[in-house]
Motif scaffolding. Structure first.
Motif, PDB file in Angstrom:
ATOM      1  N   ILE A  95       0.879  -1.122   0.114  1.00  0.00           N
ATOM      2  CA  ILE A  95       0.083   0.113  -0.046  1.00  0.00           C
ATOM      3  C   ILE A  95       0.910   1.263   0.012  1.00  0.00           C
ATOM      4  O   ILE A  95       0.622   2.130  -0.696  1.00  0.00           O
ATOM      5  CB  ILE A  95      -1.050  -0.142   1.095  1.00  0.00           C
ATOM      6  N   GLU A  96       1.792   1.385   0.941  1.00  0.00           N
ATOM      7  CA  GLU A  96       2.734   2.215   0.853  1.00  0.00           C
ATOM      8  C   GLU A  96       3.629   2.678  -0.556  1.00  0.00           C
ATOM      9  O   GLU A  96       3.614   3.830  -0.928  1.00  0.00           O
ATOM     10  CB  GLU A  96       3.905   2.135   1.842  1.00  0.00           C
ATOM     11  N   GLU A  97       3.926   1.453  -1.023  1.00  0.00           N
ATOM     12  CA  GLU A  97       4.576   1.334  -2.425  1.00  0.00           C
ATOM     13  C   GLU A  97       3.801   2.132  -3.482  1.00  0.00           C
ATOM     14  O   GLU A  97       4.353   3.003  -4.477  1.00  0.00           O
ATOM     15  CB  GLU A  97       5.008   0.359  -2.922  1.00  0.00           C
ATOM     16  N   GLU A  98       2.521   1.787  -3.528  1.00  0.00           N
ATOM     17  CA  GLU A  98       1.531   2.368  -4.332  1.00  0.00           C
ATOM     18  C   GLU A  98       1.430   3.904  -4.309  1.00  0.00           C
ATOM     19  O   GLU A  98       1.514   4.580  -5.566  1.00  0.00           O
ATOM     20  CB  GLU A  98       0.336   1.748  -4.428  1.00  0.00           C
ATOM     21  N   GLY A  99       1.400   4.307  -3.111  1.00  0.00           N
ATOM     22  CA  GLY A  99       1.169   5.695  -2.894  1.00  0.00           C
ATOM     23  C   GLY A  99       0.095   6.599  -3.625  1.00  0.00           C
ATOM     24  O   GLY A  99      -0.910   5.697  -4.217  1.00  0.00           O
ATOM     25  N   ALA A 100      -0.017   7.612  -3.815  1.00  0.00           N
ATOM     26  CA  ALA A 100      -1.035   8.845  -4.439  1.00  0.00           C
ATOM     27  C   ALA A 100      -2.201   8.522  -3.820  1.00  0.00           C
ATOM     28  O   ALA A 100      -3.212   8.540  -4.916  1.00  0.00           O
ATOM     29  CB  ALA A 100      -0.726   8.673  -5.852  1.00  0.00           C
ATOM     30  N   TRP A 101      -2.453   8.312  -2.603  1.00  0.00           N
ATOM     31  CA  TRP A 101      -3.931   7.827  -2.133  1.00  0.00           C
ATOM     32  C   TRP A 101      -4.714   9.353  -2.086  1.00  0.00           C
ATOM     33  O   TRP A 101      -5.920   9.089  -2.404  1.00  0.00           O
ATOM     34  CB  TRP A 101      -3.770   7.359  -0.726  1.00  0.00           C
ATOM     35  N   LYS A 102      -4.263  10.479  -2.184  1.00  0.00           N
ATOM     36  CA  LYS A 102      -5.007  11.586  -2.040  1.00  0.00           C
ATOM     37  C   LYS A 102      -5.556  11.816  -3.459  1.00  0.00           C
ATOM     38  O   LYS A 102      -6.750  12.108  -3.591  1.00  0.00           O
ATOM     39  CB  LYS A 102      -4.269  12.823  -1.660  1.00  0.00           C
ATOM     40  N   GLU A 103      -4.802  11.565  -4.495  1.00  0.00           N
ATOM     41  CA  GLU A 103      -5.213  11.478  -5.866  1.00  0.00           C
ATOM     42  C   GLU A 103      -6.411  10.674  -6.073  1.00  0.00           C
ATOM     43  O   GLU A 103      -7.584  10.740  -6.707  1.00  0.00           O
ATOM     44  CB  GLU A 103      -4.075  11.495  -6.619  1.00  0.00           C
ATOM     45  N   ALA A 104      -6.040   9.439  -5.457  1.00  0.00           N
ATOM     46  CA  ALA A 104      -6.874   8.347  -5.849  1.00  0.00           C
ATOM     47  C   ALA A 104      -8.492   8.730  -5.051  1.00  0.00           C
ATOM     48  O   ALA A 104      -9.547   8.394  -5.728  1.00  0.00           O
ATOM     49  CB  ALA A 104      -6.456   7.074  -5.102  1.00  0.00           C
ATOM     50  N   ALA A 105      -8.514   9.324  -3.758  1.00  0.00           N
ATOM     51  CA  ALA A 105      -9.466   9.605  -3.177  1.00  0.00           C
ATOM     52  C   ALA A 105     -10.256  10.640  -4.013  1.00  0.00           C
ATOM     53  O   ALA A 105     -11.643  10.799  -4.239  1.00  0.00           O
ATOM     54  CB  ALA A 105      -9.437  10.377  -1.948  1.00  0.00           C
ATOM     55  N   GLN A 106      -9.697  11.656  -4.721  1.00  0.00           N
ATOM     56  CA  GLN A 106     -10.207  12.709  -5.378  1.00  0.00           C
ATOM     57  C   GLN A 106     -10.607  12.181  -6.556  1.00  0.00           C
ATOM     58  O   GLN A 106     -12.043  12.462  -6.977  1.00  0.00           O
ATOM     59  CB  GLN A 106      -9.069  13.769  -5.843  1.00  0.00           C
ATOM     60  N   LYS A 107     -10.226  11.167  -7.252  1.00  0.00           N
ATOM     61  CA  LYS A 107     -10.928  10.522  -8.496  1.00  0.00           C
ATOM     62  C   LYS A 107     -12.065   9.624  -8.067  1.00  0.00           C
ATOM     63  O   LYS A 107     -13.097   9.761  -8.894  1.00  0.00           O
ATOM     64  CB  LYS A 107      -9.770   9.401  -9.032  1.00  0.00           C
ATOM     65  N   ALA A 108     -12.097   9.028  -6.925  1.00  0.00           N
ATOM     66  CA  ALA A 108     -13.310   8.323  -6.540  1.00  0.00           C
ATOM     67  C   ALA A 108     -14.406   9.216  -6.471  1.00  0.00           C
ATOM     68  O   ALA A 108     -15.621   9.148  -6.642  1.00  0.00           O
ATOM     69  CB  ALA A 108     -12.930   7.349  -5.376  1.00  0.00           C
ATOM     70  N   PHE A 109     -14.101  10.404  -5.775  1.00  0.00           N
ATOM     71  CA  PHE A 109     -15.136  11.325  -5.334  1.00  0.00           C
ATOM     72  C   PHE A 109     -15.561  11.882  -6.424  1.00  0.00           C
ATOM     73  O   PHE A 109     -16.791  12.025  -6.870  1.00  0.00           O
ATOM     74  CB  PHE A 109     -14.385  12.581  -4.646  1.00  0.00           C
ATOM     75  N   ASN A 110     -14.725  12.425  -7.546  1.00  0.00           N
ATOM     76  CA  ASN A 110     -15.315  12.882  -8.847  1.00  0.00           C
ATOM     77  C   ASN A 110     -15.936  12.006  -9.611  1.00  0.00           C
ATOM     78  O   ASN A 110     -17.052  12.355 -10.373  1.00  0.00           O
ATOM     79  CB  ASN A 110     -13.904  13.543  -9.485  1.00  0.00           C
ATOM     80  N   LYS A 111     -15.604  10.911  -9.506  1.00  0.00           N
ATOM     81  CA  LYS A 111     -16.409   9.800 -10.398  1.00  0.00           C
ATOM     82  C   LYS A 111     -18.020   9.747  -9.720  1.00  0.00           C
ATOM     83  O   LYS A 111     -18.874   9.494 -10.670  1.00  0.00           O
ATOM     84  CB  LYS A 111     -15.808   8.489 -10.498  1.00  0.00           C
ATOM     85  N   LYS A 112     -18.079   9.525  -8.427  1.00  0.00           N
ATOM     86  CA  LYS A 112     -19.331   9.577  -7.723  1.00  0.00           C
ATOM     87  C   LYS A 112     -20.230  10.688  -7.742  1.00  0.00           C
ATOM     88  O   LYS A 112     -21.486  10.859  -8.065  1.00  0.00           O
ATOM     89  CB  LYS A 112     -19.168   9.056  -6.572  1.00  0.00           C
ATOM     90  N   PHE A 113     -19.757  11.816  -7.375  1.00  0.00           N
ATOM     91  CA  PHE A 113     -20.218  12.991  -7.309  1.00  0.00           C
ATOM     92  C   PHE A 113     -19.669  13.968  -8.359  1.00  0.00           C
ATOM     93  O   PHE A 113     -18.737  14.872  -8.366  1.00  0.00           O
ATOM     94  CB  PHE A 113     -19.950  13.799  -6.069  1.00  0.00           C
ATOM     95  N   LYS A 114     -20.542  14.036  -9.667  1.00  0.00           N
ATOM     96  CA  LYS A 114     -19.990  14.885 -10.551  1.00  0.00           C
ATOM     97  C   LYS A 114     -20.154  16.383 -10.494  1.00  0.00           C
ATOM     98  O   LYS A 114     -19.578  17.411 -11.210  1.00  0.00           O
ATOM     99  CB  LYS A 114     -20.904  14.643 -11.852  1.00  0.00           C
ATOM    100  N   ASN A 115     -20.892  16.832  -9.402  1.00  0.00           N
ATOM    101  CA  ASN A 115     -21.132  18.411  -9.290  1.00  0.00           C
ATOM    102  C   ASN A 115     -20.151  18.666  -8.235  1.00  0.00           C
ATOM    103  O   ASN A 115     -20.344  20.028  -7.806  1.00  0.00           O
ATOM    104  CB  ASN A 115     -22.598  18.451  -8.892  1.00  0.00           C
ATOM    105  N   GLY A 116     -19.210  17.819  -7.832  1.00  0.00           N
ATOM    106  CA  GLY A 116     -18.327  18.404  -6.867  1.00  0.00           C
ATOM    107  C   GLY A 116     -18.783  18.403  -5.376  1.00  0.00           C
ATOM    108  O   GLY A 116     -19.905  17.818  -5.069  1.00  0.00           O
TER     109      GLY A 116
END
Length: 146
Positions: A95-116
């Motif tokens: 999990i640590e090696e994969e990194g970029a979890w904040k970007e992943a959270a943003q991406k998951a959020f944007n996919k679910k909530f199109k209006n922000g």
């Protein structure tokens, strides 16, 4: 007779891992359901590990990558890896090696909530709850809303 059983179990194991990667724990459970000869299954698992056909570290890395792409966070992924018999030091490292979890959270959020992000308190809590249920940490969730 023992060599025939070994070959049979080994071939079944190869058949199983040819479809997708498995952790040692998953493969052992599948083989025990089919053959119910623990010593022989352990022998087969050992042989597969020696031949580098199953590797829990590699399995964890691939699993983290796939689940992250599907929008899941590190906490949920770590729990899923634990349930698949991967020890916590291996899962934490992957999990640590994969990194970029904040970007992943943003991406998951944007996919679910199109209006922000919503300005309504209740709706915003629902949005945060969605990310929390996906397994993101509070720090990662806050980064989406700041």
């Amino acid at each position: 007779m023992n060599d025939e059983f070994f070959a049979s179990v080994y071939n079944k194991a190869l058949d199983i891992i040819s479809r997708r990667e498995h952790s040692k724990y998953e493969l052992k459970n599948k083989l025990l359901k089919k053959f119910d000869i623990p010593d022989l299954v352990d022998e087969v698992i050992t042989k597969l590990i020696e031949n580098n056909l199953i590797n829990d570290s590699h399995y964890a890395q691939m699993f983290v990558l796939v689940r992250k792409r599907k929008g899941f966070g590190p906490k949920k992924i770590e729990f899923e890896l634990m349930s698949r018999g991967i020890n916590s030091s291996i899962s934490s490292c992957a999990i640590e090696e994969e990194g970029a979890w904040k970007e992943a959270a943003q991406k998951a959020f944007n996919k679910k909530f199109k209006n922000g992000a919503s300005q309504d308190f209740r709706e915003r809590n629902k949005q945060k709850s969605f990310l929390q249920n996906r397994g993101f940490t509070f720090e990662e969730i806050d980064s989406v809303f700041s």
